[in-house]
Write an enzyme that holds these catalytic residues in place. Structure first.
Site, short mmCIF file in Angstrom:
data_model
loop_
_atom_site.label_atom_id
_atom_site.label_comp_id
_atom_site.label_asym_id
_atom_site.label_seq_id
_atom_site.Cartn_x
_atom_site.Cartn_y
_atom_site.Cartn_z
N SER A 267 85.87 125.65 -116.95
CA SER A 267 84.51 124.38 -116.27
C SER A 267 84.15 124.05 -115.65
O SER A 267 85.08 122.26 -115.71
CB SER A 267 83.24 124.14 -117.62
OG SER A 267 83.17 125.63 -118.76
N CYS A 269 86.06 123.04 -113.01
CA CYS A 269 87.54 122.56 -112.08
C CYS A 269 87.82 123.18 -111.19
O CYS A 269 89.32 122.72 -111.64
CB CYS A 269 88.09 123.08 -113.02
SG CYS A 269 87.90 121.32 -114.55
P1 GTP Z 1 82.80 126.45 -113.53
O1 GTP Z 1 82.04 127.57 -113.03
O2 GTP Z 1 82.24 125.51 -114.32
O3 GTP Z 1 83.42 127.25 -114.87
O4 GTP Z 1 83.18 126.01 -112.63
P2 GTP Z 1 84.67 126.58 -111.33
O5 GTP Z 1 85.84 126.50 -112.49
O6 GTP Z 1 84.12 127.86 -110.81
O7 GTP Z 1 84.45 125.63 -110.57
P3 GTP Z 1 84.29 125.29 -109.42
O8 GTP Z 1 84.77 125.59 -108.26
O9 GTP Z 1 82.68 124.82 -108.95
O10 GTP Z 1 84.13 123.67 -108.76
C1 GTP Z 1 84.03 122.33 -109.64
C2 GTP Z 1 83.96 121.35 -108.67
O11 GTP Z 1 85.19 121.01 -108.34
C3 GTP Z 1 82.82 121.07 -107.37
O12 GTP Z 1 82.47 119.85 -107.45
C4 GTP Z 1 83.99 120.96 -106.27
O13 GTP Z 1 84.19 120.79 -105.36
C5 GTP Z 1 85.35 120.90 -107.13
N1 GTP Z 1 86.75 121.44 -106.84
C6 GTP Z 1 87.12 122.38 -106.57
N2 GTP Z 1 87.94 122.74 -106.05
C7 GTP Z 1 88.45 121.54 -105.23
C8 GTP Z 1 89.84 121.05 -105.29
O14 GTP Z 1 90.79 121.67 -104.78
N3 GTP Z 1 90.42 119.76 -105.19
C9 GTP Z 1 88.54 118.81 -105.50
N4 GTP Z 1 89.10 117.43 -104.87
N5 GTP Z 1 87.63 119.46 -106.13
C10 GTP Z 1 87.56 120.55 -105.99
C1 SPV Z 2 80.86 127.17 -117.45
O1 SPV Z 2 81.09 126.40 -117.80
O2 SPV Z 2 82.15 127.76 -117.36
C2 SPV Z 2 79.92 128.33 -116.27
C3 SPV Z 2 78.91 127.48 -116.34
O3 SPV Z 2 80.66 129.29 -115.78
S1 SPV Z 2 77.97 128.30 -117.69
O4 SPV Z 2 78.15 129.61 -116.98
O5 SPV Z 2 76.94 127.42 -117.83
O6 SPV Z 2 78.78 128.69 -119.20
MN MN Z 3 83.28 129.38 -116.25
#
Ligand code: GTP
Ligand code: SPV
Ligand code: MN
Length: 601
Positions: A267, A269
């Site tokens: 999550s 990441c």
């Molecule tokens: P969930 O919805 O919780 O499952 O998260 P996710 O895995 O979809 O992560 P998301 O793409 O929303 O990124 C989470 C945070 O990491 C954000 O604040 C992004 O800006 C940051 N982020 C994403 N990709 C990168 C990257 O390649 N480098 C860095 N430094 N930060 C990143």
């Molecule tokens: C996660 O935490 O991996 C998400 C957001 O995608 S939630 O739906 O709140 O679990």
């Molecule tokens: Mn997720």
């Protein structure tokens, strides 16, 4: 229970589309008898119903209207400040035995838990409306598609599920009349949004979820983590498929060759960002398209893995989203979006840390307090989210509705690691890839309550989401591998390695295309690599770094395997496996011993 039919509220023709399936009707009657609502509202997902619920939500301050010129048909929701993320400590897998839930899940006895929850639900909807939401997960013609019903007393949940799932009549039609058909029972009540009465409980054997005391996303949009992952993974093992916490993206070369990859990052990441990647200028003609940003359901077909995205929208992290980091997300959330826990500008727009431009001189922060750039607090909560339909994404893959799914060429694991783990490396084979997934770790984020930045093992990014014994889950991965004649290659990535002065070494976001390109080259048999003890590693020359402003030392640091760091890492693998109390398959134990020997352990 007085009456299942809506009386004066809501107006005629809204909230009265009932399922024909008797099993569903009986269950709704049972829950209504328990919760004693004033009205039962049968959702159909129509535009008229949506407009009615938006109007009601604005009246009752469940939503704040945003400036409709700046963000059309978009709204702000503020959750209770005690309720802003998933609560892993209050999430339970209620299998008949503790052993079935395994060492990584909180377990509680199903009979006792049902009794406790029934006590909490008794009369909890008195004077309120109970919504019944039919929804479908997956494209209509996929063999993996599932039907769920969520009963809730939250309008925010109804409005969000309409974005996140295929909701309403389409689901009723798919379910049909057969009272023995498989469907998921979900019950949610806000109760009094009290952390002491907050429980997210799963009964995999009964295909049932009961969630009380929260109004926040992952705890209450039962389609997502609860059904598509926890119950989903349980069903997947029984039915020989896979339910994974993975994005799915398509990548097409200038000469039209297309691959799909699935990636499991924990999550917050980087899944949504990677799934929406826009290649840098240097990769002119390359195209990345999104199939899904959070969940992949995969099955075996012709000896290959094929994936569908069960969802219909994105529940994404807002902070850090900008036209620089993720232009596709910015375009997606420019309209028809529900924002949760972001800041509000004086002209009715939304703002968050990391948005383009200077912070406004004055805001109302997510807690409804005045905020200025001098404020110590963040204006938007670090886990503030957008809920937006996948149709808003300009990079949506054309095959997103294809029932057979898309063929997966590579599976990518990745975590947030400041040190130790190189930018990218490739597993030697499927079982080694399973080892990489089983031992991956990541620094914790704001997506769940608790400490942030602590390294913890998060196998396949499924630690909070695997609905059964993690040892059986590892074995399921190994068993799937045996059935694949054309298995995806498996990689591990780390966008988050830092230099000694605490800065990210890798620019990330669109530049991740450079790493993706190497992985695609490997899939096509053309990419170069060096054999290392932990897997195949690119040399700096194997990565296309042209036109990238990065110094050679940083690249060396990104690809370096430090002997001492890896000794510690492998000791941590052992500690993790040992902590699971003997459930880890022999094959993975052997892999660990071989790796330990490589590092003189
Ligand atoms: P969930 O919805 O919780 O499952 O998260 P996710 O895995 O979809 O992560 P998301 O793409 O929303 O990124 C989470 C945070 O990491 C954000 O604040 C992004 O800006 C940051 N982020 C994403 N990709 C990168 C990257 O390649 N480098 C860095 N430094 N930060 C990143
Ligand atoms: C996660 O935490 O991996 C998400 C957001 O995608 S939630 O739906 O709140 O679990
Ligand atoms: Mn997720």
């Amino acid at each position: 229970m007085k009456n299942l039919a809506p009386a004066i509220f809501p107006p005629k023709g809204i909230g009265d589309v009932r399922p024909a399936n008797k099993a569903v009707l009986d269950w709704v009657h049972e829950i209504a008898t328990l919760t004693q609502p004033e009205n039962v509202f049968w959702c159909d997902g129509s535009e008229r119903e949506h407009e009615f619920l938006i109007a009601e939500s604005l009246n009752q301050n469940v939503l704040v209207e945003l400036n409709q010129k700046k963000v059309p048909r978009s709204y702000l929701h503020r959750s209770n400040p005690n309720d802003v993320a998933r609560v892993e400590q209050f999430t339970f897998v209620c299998t008949p035995t503790k052993q079935e839930a395994g060492p990584t899940n909180n377990w509680s006895d199903p009979t006792e838990t049902y009794a406790k929850l029934r006590g909490l639900l008794a009369g909890c909807m008195r004077g309120r409306t109970m919504f019944v939401i039919p929804y479908m997960m997956g494209p209509a013609d996929s063999p993996l598609t599932k039907i769920g019903f969520e009963i809730t007393d939250s309008k925010y949940v109804v409005l969000s599920l309409r974005i996140m799932t295929r909701m309403g009549e389409i689901a009723l039609k798919q379910l049909g009349n057969d009272p023995s058909a498989e469907w998921n029972r979900g019950v949610h009540s806000l109760l009094d949004v009290n952390p002491e009465r907050r429980f997210i409980c799963h009964f995999p054997q009964d295909n049932t979820i009961i969630s009380v005391g929260s109004g926040y996303g992952g705890n209450v949009l039962l389609s997502k983590k609860c059904l598509a992952l926890r119950i989903g993974s349980y069903l997947a093992r029984k039915q020989n498929w896979m339910a994974e916490h993975m994005l799915i993206l398509g990548v097409e070369s200038p000469d039209g060759r297309k691959h799909y990859v699935a990636a499991a990052f924990p999550s917050a990441c980087g899944k949504t960002n990677f799934a929406m990647l826009i290649p840098p200028e240097h990769f002119k003609g390359w195209k990345v398209t999104t199939v899904g940003d959070d969940i992949a359901w995969m099955r075996i077909r012709d000896g290959r893995l094929y994936a569908v995205n069960p969802e219909n929208g994105y529940f994404g992290v807002v902070p850090g989203t900008s036209n620089k980091s993720n232009p596709n997300a910015m375009r997606s959330i420019a309209h028809d979006t529900i924002y949760t826990n972001v800041a509000l500008t004086d002209d009715g727009n939304v703002w968050w840390e990391g948005k383009d431009g200077e912070p406004p001189a004055h805001l109302i922060d997510w807690r409804r307090n005045d905020w200025t750039p001098q404020s110590q607090e963040k204006a938007a909560h670090p886990n503030s989210r957008f809920t937006t339909p996948m149709r808003n994404n300009p990079a949506l893959d054309p095959d997103v509705e294809k029932g057979e799914g898309v063929p997966i060429s590579a599976i990518i694991f990745g975590g947030r690691r400041s040190d130790t783990v190189p930018l990218v490396y490739q597993a030697f084979d499927w079982n080694h890839g399973v080892y990489l997934g089983a031992t991956m770790a990541s620094e914790t984020t704001a997506a769940a309550t608790g400490a942030v930045g602590r390294v913890r093992r998060d196998p396949m990014a499924m630690l909070p989401f695997c609905g059964y014994n993690i040892g059986d889950y590892f074995q399921h991965w190994l068993d799937i591998g045996k059935q694949l004649t054309n298995p995806p290659l498996i990689f591990n990535v780390n966008w988050f390695r830092k230099s000694a002065d605490g800065k990210f070494l890798w620019p990330g976001f669109g530049e991740n295309m450079r790493v993706l390109k190497w992985m695609i080259d490997r899939c096509e048999g053309s990419g170069g690599a060096l054999k290392s003890p932990i897997g195949w590693l690119p040399s700096p020359h194997d990565l296309d770094l042209a036109e990238l402003d990065i110094d050679h030392n940083a690249v060396d640091e990104l690809l370096c395997i430090d002997h001492e760091e890896w000794q510690k890492e492998i000791a941590a693998h052992k500690e993790f496996f040992d902590s699971l109390g003997g459930v880890v398959p022999e094959e993975l134990q052997e892999r660990r011993e071989q790796l330990a020997a490589e590092f003189d352990l």
